[in-house]
Design an enzyme around this catalytic site. Structure first.
Site, PDB file in Angstrom:
ATOM      1  CB  THR A  61      50.748  25.884  63.369  1.00  0.00           C
ATOM      2  OG1 THR A  61      50.828  24.825  63.375  1.00  0.00           O
ATOM      3  CG2 THR A  61      51.522  26.238  64.737  1.00  0.00           C
ATOM      4  CE  LYS A  65      46.451  26.676  61.149  1.00  0.00           C
ATOM      5  NZ  LYS A  65      46.904  25.325  60.079  1.00  0.00           N
ATOM      6  CG  ASP A 101      46.382  25.970  56.221  1.00  0.00           C
ATOM      7  OD1 ASP A 101      47.583  26.081  56.487  1.00  0.00           O
ATOM      8  OD2 ASP A 101      45.952  25.864  57.109  1.00  0.00           O
ATOM      9  N   GLY A 126      38.639  12.183  56.145  1.00  0.00           N
ATOM     10  CA  GLY A 126      38.889  13.114  57.605  1.00  0.00           C
ATOM     11  C   GLY A 126      37.624  14.354  57.522  1.00  0.00           C
ATOM     12  CB  ALA A 127      35.623  15.257  60.127  1.00  0.00           C
ATOM     13  N   GLY A 128      38.862  17.697  59.779  1.00  0.00           N
ATOM     14  CA  GLY A 128      38.768  18.682  61.045  1.00  0.00           C
ATOM     15  C   GLY A 128      39.738  19.505  60.389  1.00  0.00           C
ATOM     16  CB  ALA A 130      43.669  19.183  57.434  1.00  0.00           C
ATOM     17  CG  LEU A 153      27.997   9.705  60.004  1.00  0.00           C
ATOM     18  CD1 LEU A 153      28.770   9.921  58.672  1.00  0.00           C
ATOM     19  CD2 LEU A 153      27.471   8.785  60.102  1.00  0.00           C
ATOM     20  NE  ARG A 155      35.831  16.060  64.334  1.00  0.00           N
ATOM     21  CZ  ARG A 155      37.001  16.477  64.268  1.00  0.00           C
ATOM     22  NH1 ARG A 155      37.843  15.339  64.346  1.00  0.00           N
ATOM     23  NH2 ARG A 155      38.011  17.528  63.872  1.00  0.00           N
TER      24      ARG A 155
END
Ligand code: ATR
Length: 276
Positions: A61, A65, A101, A126-128, A130, A153, A155
């Protein structure tokens, strides 16, 4: 005795030892699953020393990752697409990495809102890291329009480029006009978690959403996030994020211990008690 692990930095809050411990006991497996905290500067040595330390595999984690993705010798398709590895195992002497995931996300919706697969348009907040797993899942499920909405924006644009023509990047301000077409709204941001600042990113007003829309949050602390509360008050179908955590663990357990474990209400309650 087979030994598996979860590693991160820090790792003490991980619920994975409780989750896998529940299954080890339930299926009477001769094995262990332990949290091992590894500083990023020692991660490579840790990973390449697994075999000599007698470990059969484990979970990776934050913040390891992406490094695990670089270091493994073989990757599964999901890891390749998502660009991160959360599950490690061996095929003979080959160090393999996968990403479960996206599988966990889909399996959770299959449990609580089967009809999600017939949706066409989705909004991902979100744009991470996950978000990448969720985008992979919705594309695989056949959605033909994936709106990635992010505070930053650029990302969202990076992800839209990576995942192809069905994906569109949008600024947070575009949300109100996107909501009425949306079949599935997914929150992957920390918005609504205690301590998060939402002054630039107000919670969307869900009033204009279709009555058939499904709202899900991958955050599970609290189990009912402000977004889910708002959706419930509009009478919309909601799915909390705990099931994603439970389901993402299934393929790893099966690889290390040769038993495919079940996600049950009893397991859910055990983890829920520990997070609340
Ligand atoms: P993860 O791997 O968990 O997805 P991450 O890569 O740090 O974590 O991404 C966090 C996401 O939450 C990002 O999309 C972030 O938006 P920015 O790219 O603009 O930073 C989003 N996020 C964090 N706090 C937020 C807030 N208060 N409002 C809206 N979005 C937020």
């Amino acid at each position: 005795m087979k030994k598996a692990f979860v590693t991160g930095f820090p790792i003490k809050h991980s619920k994975s030892p409780l989750l896998h411990g529940h299954w080890l006991k339930k299926y009477n497996v001769d094995g262990t699953y332990e949290a091992i905290e590894i500083d990023p500067k020692n991660f490579k040595d840790f990973l390449y020393g697994l075999k000599s330390d007698g470990l059969v595999g484990g979970n990776v984690t934050l913040p390891h990752k992406e490094t695990a993705f670089e270091l493994v010798e073989k990757r599964d398709e999901a890891a390749e697409i998502i660009g991160a590895v959360n599950t490690i195992w061996f095929e003979g002497d080959i160090l393999c990495g996968g990403n479960t995931d996206g599988y966990g996300f889909s399996a959770n919706l299959d449990d609580y809102a089967k009809e999600w697969r017939s949706g066409k348009t989705t909004i991902i907040l979100g744009a991470g890291g996950a978000s990448r797993a969720v985008i992979h899942s919705v594309l695989k499920a056949g959605f033909n329009r994936v709106h990635i909405v992010n505070r930053t924006l650029s990302r969202a644009e990076t992800l839209a480029d990576r995942f192809g023509d069905r994906c569109v990047a949008n600024p947070w301000q575009a949300l109100p006009e996107l909501l009425n077409e949306c079949d599935l709204l997914v929150n992957t941001t920390s918005l609504g978690m205690s301590g998060s600042d939402s002054s630039e990113t107000p919670m969307p007003d869900l009033q204009c959403m279709k009555q058939s829309a499904i709202i899900t949050d991958i955050v599970y602390t609290p189990i009912e996030t402000p977004l889910l509360t708002a959706a419930k008050s509009q009478g919309l179908v909601t799915v909390d994020g705990l099931g994603m955590l439970l389901h993402q663990a299934v393929p790893g357990f099966e690889k290390w211990f040769s038993v495919r474990p079940e996600v049950t209400h009893e397991l859910r309650q055990t983890i829920l008690d520990a997070v609340s």
